[in-house]
Motif scaffolding. Structure first.
Motif, mmCIF file in Angstrom:
data_model
loop_
_atom_site.group_PDB
_atom_site.id
_atom_site.type_symbol
_atom_site.label_atom_id
_atom_site.label_comp_id
_atom_site.label_asym_id
_atom_site.label_seq_id
_atom_site.Cartn_x
_atom_site.Cartn_y
_atom_site.Cartn_z
ATOM 1 N N VAL A 53 0.841 -1.203 0.000
ATOM 2 C CA VAL A 53 0.000 0.000 0.000
ATOM 3 C C VAL A 53 0.874 1.250 0.000
ATOM 4 O O VAL A 53 0.613 2.210 -0.738
ATOM 5 C CB VAL A 53 -0.963 -0.014 1.206
ATOM 6 C CG1 VAL A 53 -1.651 1.326 1.384
ATOM 7 C CG2 VAL A 53 -1.992 -1.125 1.057
ATOM 8 N N VAL A 54 1.928 1.236 0.813
ATOM 9 C CA VAL A 54 2.842 2.382 0.855
ATOM 10 C C VAL A 54 3.521 2.573 -0.504
ATOM 11 O O VAL A 54 3.663 3.705 -0.985
ATOM 12 C CB VAL A 54 3.887 2.211 1.982
ATOM 13 C CG1 VAL A 54 4.984 3.256 1.890
ATOM 14 C CG2 VAL A 54 3.214 2.274 3.343
ATOM 15 N N LEU A 55 3.930 1.487 -1.134
ATOM 16 C CA LEU A 55 4.584 1.586 -2.441
ATOM 17 C C LEU A 55 3.671 2.198 -3.496
ATOM 18 O O LEU A 55 4.117 3.011 -4.314
ATOM 19 C CB LEU A 55 5.076 0.214 -2.897
ATOM 20 C CG LEU A 55 6.378 -0.252 -2.289
ATOM 21 C CD1 LEU A 55 6.626 -1.720 -2.585
ATOM 22 C CD2 LEU A 55 7.531 0.594 -2.798
ATOM 23 N N VAL A 56 2.418 1.792 -3.496
ATOM 24 C CA VAL A 56 1.474 2.377 -4.454
ATOM 25 C C VAL A 56 1.364 3.876 -4.209
ATOM 26 O O VAL A 56 1.424 4.686 -5.141
ATOM 27 C CB VAL A 56 0.093 1.689 -4.372
ATOM 28 C CG1 VAL A 56 -0.951 2.466 -5.169
ATOM 29 C CG2 VAL A 56 0.178 0.261 -4.887
ATOM 30 N N GLY A 57 1.224 4.264 -2.950
ATOM 31 C CA GLY A 57 1.120 5.686 -2.626
ATOM 32 C C GLY A 57 2.361 6.468 -2.995
ATOM 33 O O GLY A 57 2.271 7.572 -3.552
ATOM 34 N N LEU A 58 3.533 5.915 -2.686
ATOM 35 C CA LEU A 58 4.778 6.610 -3.014
ATOM 36 C C LEU A 58 4.970 6.745 -4.520
ATOM 37 O O LEU A 58 5.415 7.797 -5.009
ATOM 38 C CB LEU A 58 5.977 5.868 -2.414
ATOM 39 C CG LEU A 58 6.156 5.970 -0.905
ATOM 40 C CD1 LEU A 58 7.298 5.055 -0.450
ATOM 41 C CD2 LEU A 58 6.405 7.402 -0.482
ATOM 42 N N ASN A 59 4.644 5.689 -5.266
ATOM 43 C CA ASN A 59 4.790 5.757 -6.724
ATOM 44 C C ASN A 59 3.819 6.757 -7.340
ATOM 45 O O ASN A 59 4.176 7.472 -8.268
ATOM 46 C CB ASN A 59 4.624 4.368 -7.342
ATOM 47 C CG ASN A 59 5.894 3.566 -7.276
ATOM 48 O OD1 ASN A 59 6.892 3.942 -7.864
ATOM 49 N ND2 ASN A 59 5.875 2.469 -6.539
ATOM 50 N N GLN A 60 2.602 6.811 -6.827
ATOM 51 C CA GLN A 60 1.651 7.794 -7.341
ATOM 52 C C GLN A 60 2.072 9.215 -6.968
ATOM 53 O O GLN A 60 1.932 10.138 -7.768
ATOM 54 C CB GLN A 60 0.245 7.503 -6.831
ATOM 55 C CG GLN A 60 -0.380 6.306 -7.499
ATOM 56 C CD GLN A 60 -1.798 6.041 -7.012
ATOM 57 O OE1 GLN A 60 -2.170 6.414 -5.908
ATOM 58 N NE2 GLN A 60 -2.572 5.374 -7.847
ATOM 59 N N ALA A 61 2.609 9.378 -5.772
ATOM 60 C CA ALA A 61 3.067 10.698 -5.337
ATOM 61 C C ALA A 61 4.259 11.173 -6.162
ATOM 62 O O ALA A 61 4.445 12.370 -6.360
ATOM 63 C CB ALA A 61 3.445 10.662 -3.860
#
Length: 117
Positions: A53-61
């Motif tokens: 979940v953190v990876l998805v958020g970081l990549n989108q950010a």
């Protein structure tokens, strides 16, 4: 941002190693019908969920494109794995087919991550 993403990728890999390693250590017991879900499997699946979940958020950010279908499939498999391991974590013996299913879904999740581009 790249360093942070790579850090969480490493943690995600540690989670999958814990889940798969816990499965592999029980293979001999699975043959005897005495396999059980060890705590490392539950902790690995939870680590994968949080770091994913953190990876998805970081990549989108960071304005990287995220394949939401791929992430959705991986998340669905992980939720099934996590549900099975969590519900059966206190059982002394797990049915061979159920235990094998967790190993199969874990392996499928790895191959989806690597091969689906």
């Amino acid at each position: 941002m790249d360093v942070l993403i790579h850090l969480f990728v490493g943690l995600h890999i540690i989670g999958i190693a814990s889940l798969l390693g816990g499965f592999l250590t029980q293979m001999k017991a699975m043959g005897k019908g005495t396999a059980r879900f060890v705590p490392a499997m539950l902790h690995g699946a939870l680590t994968m969920l949080v770091t994913g979940v953190v990876l998805v958020g970081l990549n989108q950010a960071d304005d990287h494109t995220v394949n939401t279908i791929k992430i959705g499939v991986k998340l669905a498999l992980l939720i099934v794995i996590l549900g099975l391991v969590y519900v059966k974590r206190d059982d002394e013996k797990i049915d061979k087919r159920l235990f094998g299913l967790v190993g199969l879904l874990t392996t499928a999740n790895i191959f989806i991550a690597v091969l689906w581009t």
